[in-house]
Design an enzyme around this catalytic site. Sequence first.
Site, short mmCIF file in Angstrom:
data_model
loop_
_atom_site.label_atom_id
_atom_site.label_comp_id
_atom_site.label_asym_id
_atom_site.label_seq_id
_atom_site.Cartn_x
_atom_site.Cartn_y
_atom_site.Cartn_z
N SER A 44 0.83 -1.21 0.00
CA SER A 44 0.00 0.00 0.00
C SER A 44 0.86 1.25 0.00
O SER A 44 0.46 2.28 -0.54
CB SER A 44 -0.98 0.00 1.17
OG SER A 44 -0.31 -0.14 2.40
N GLU A 45 2.06 1.19 0.61
CA GLU A 45 3.00 2.31 0.53
C GLU A 45 4.44 1.84 0.59
O GLU A 45 4.75 0.81 1.17
CB GLU A 45 2.78 3.32 1.67
CG GLU A 45 1.67 4.33 1.43
CD GLU A 45 0.44 4.01 2.25
OE1 GLU A 45 -0.55 4.76 2.15
OE2 GLU A 45 0.46 3.03 2.99
N VAL A 46 5.29 2.65 -0.04
CA VAL A 46 6.75 2.52 0.04
C VAL A 46 7.29 3.90 0.44
O VAL A 46 6.81 4.93 -0.05
CB VAL A 46 7.36 2.07 -1.30
CG1 VAL A 46 8.88 2.09 -1.25
CG2 VAL A 46 6.86 0.67 -1.67
N PHE A 64 4.95 6.76 -1.36
CA PHE A 64 4.31 6.40 -2.62
C PHE A 64 3.38 5.21 -2.42
O PHE A 64 3.76 4.21 -1.80
CB PHE A 64 5.35 6.02 -3.68
CG PHE A 64 6.05 7.19 -4.31
CD1 PHE A 64 5.74 7.60 -5.60
CD2 PHE A 64 7.02 7.89 -3.62
CE1 PHE A 64 6.39 8.67 -6.20
CE2 PHE A 64 7.68 8.97 -4.19
CZ PHE A 64 7.37 9.37 -5.48
N HIS A 75 0.73 4.42 8.52
CA HIS A 75 1.61 3.28 8.78
C HIS A 75 3.01 3.51 8.20
O HIS A 75 4.00 3.05 8.78
CB HIS A 75 0.95 1.96 8.33
CG HIS A 75 1.39 1.40 7.03
ND1 HIS A 75 0.83 1.78 5.82
CD2 HIS A 75 2.31 0.44 6.73
CE1 HIS A 75 1.40 1.10 4.85
NE2 HIS A 75 2.30 0.28 5.36
#
Length: 284
Positions: A44-46, A64, A75
């Site tokens: 879901s994110e980096v 991102f 998170h």
Amino acid sequence: MNTYVVYDVFTDRRFGGNQLAVFPDAGPLPEAQLAAIAREFNYSEVVFVYPPDDLRHSARVRIFTPTREVPFAGHPLIGTAVALADLGFPADMILETGVGPIPCTVAQGRGSFTTTTPLTRHGAPDPALVARALGLTVANLDGTVHPPVQAGVGLTFVIARLTDRDALRRCQPDVAAMREGAALHPASLDFATLAYVTQGNMVHARMFAPLDNIPEDPATGSAAAALCALLHDLTGQPQDLTIHQGVDMGRASLIFARTDGPTGGVTIAGHAVRTMEGQFFVDE
């Protein structure tokens, strides 16, 4: 070669919570490939970490999703703070984000951050559309505290209160209805929807953002912050919530959210554990 670490966030055990990849030294990565790297992980994110613009701060972070850069997310801040503390950063740090500097604290694998970004309401989607987007009926929506509302504290969500835990369990997003909602109510995310039920200060929640390549998110700190701020605003009462998310998808998560003082700032807290590390190869 570029080193990354992966943490499971909002859990104190591996293989639960929400996965996060963190590049602690993103400087050598080509700017043009950051979005592609995030898509490659498909979390879901980096997070990409850089030296701070203000030397009084600890680091600058860029976040991102698989489809876009976002200014703020929960998170990723918890996971990045714990990852940096594991790498030797001080327990108290300030991370620069797209919504400004955010103070974070880490102790024994538990991170917390406080955001004072004001709650903003962006719209009131038709309850029938929201119900259809969740695969439910209007009868499954609980409007006693609030009807569905589009709101956020840096990242925008449709927030829908449901009648009971069974309705929450039965949510099955309708992508066509989500597209309709995104066209009618454009925002930083495409009709990303947080559905929740409460029992006292305990919340059970699910968050769906299929148009952003997140069919369901195991733990969404930014949505938890939005919900906490919204309930504080609606009731005029301080909030201290324990939010269970990811249970119905097999990645149980635990988010602690509370409002702080008269300003309505929100503190989000939770654990994070390292699950893997590696090297990422990119074209120069």
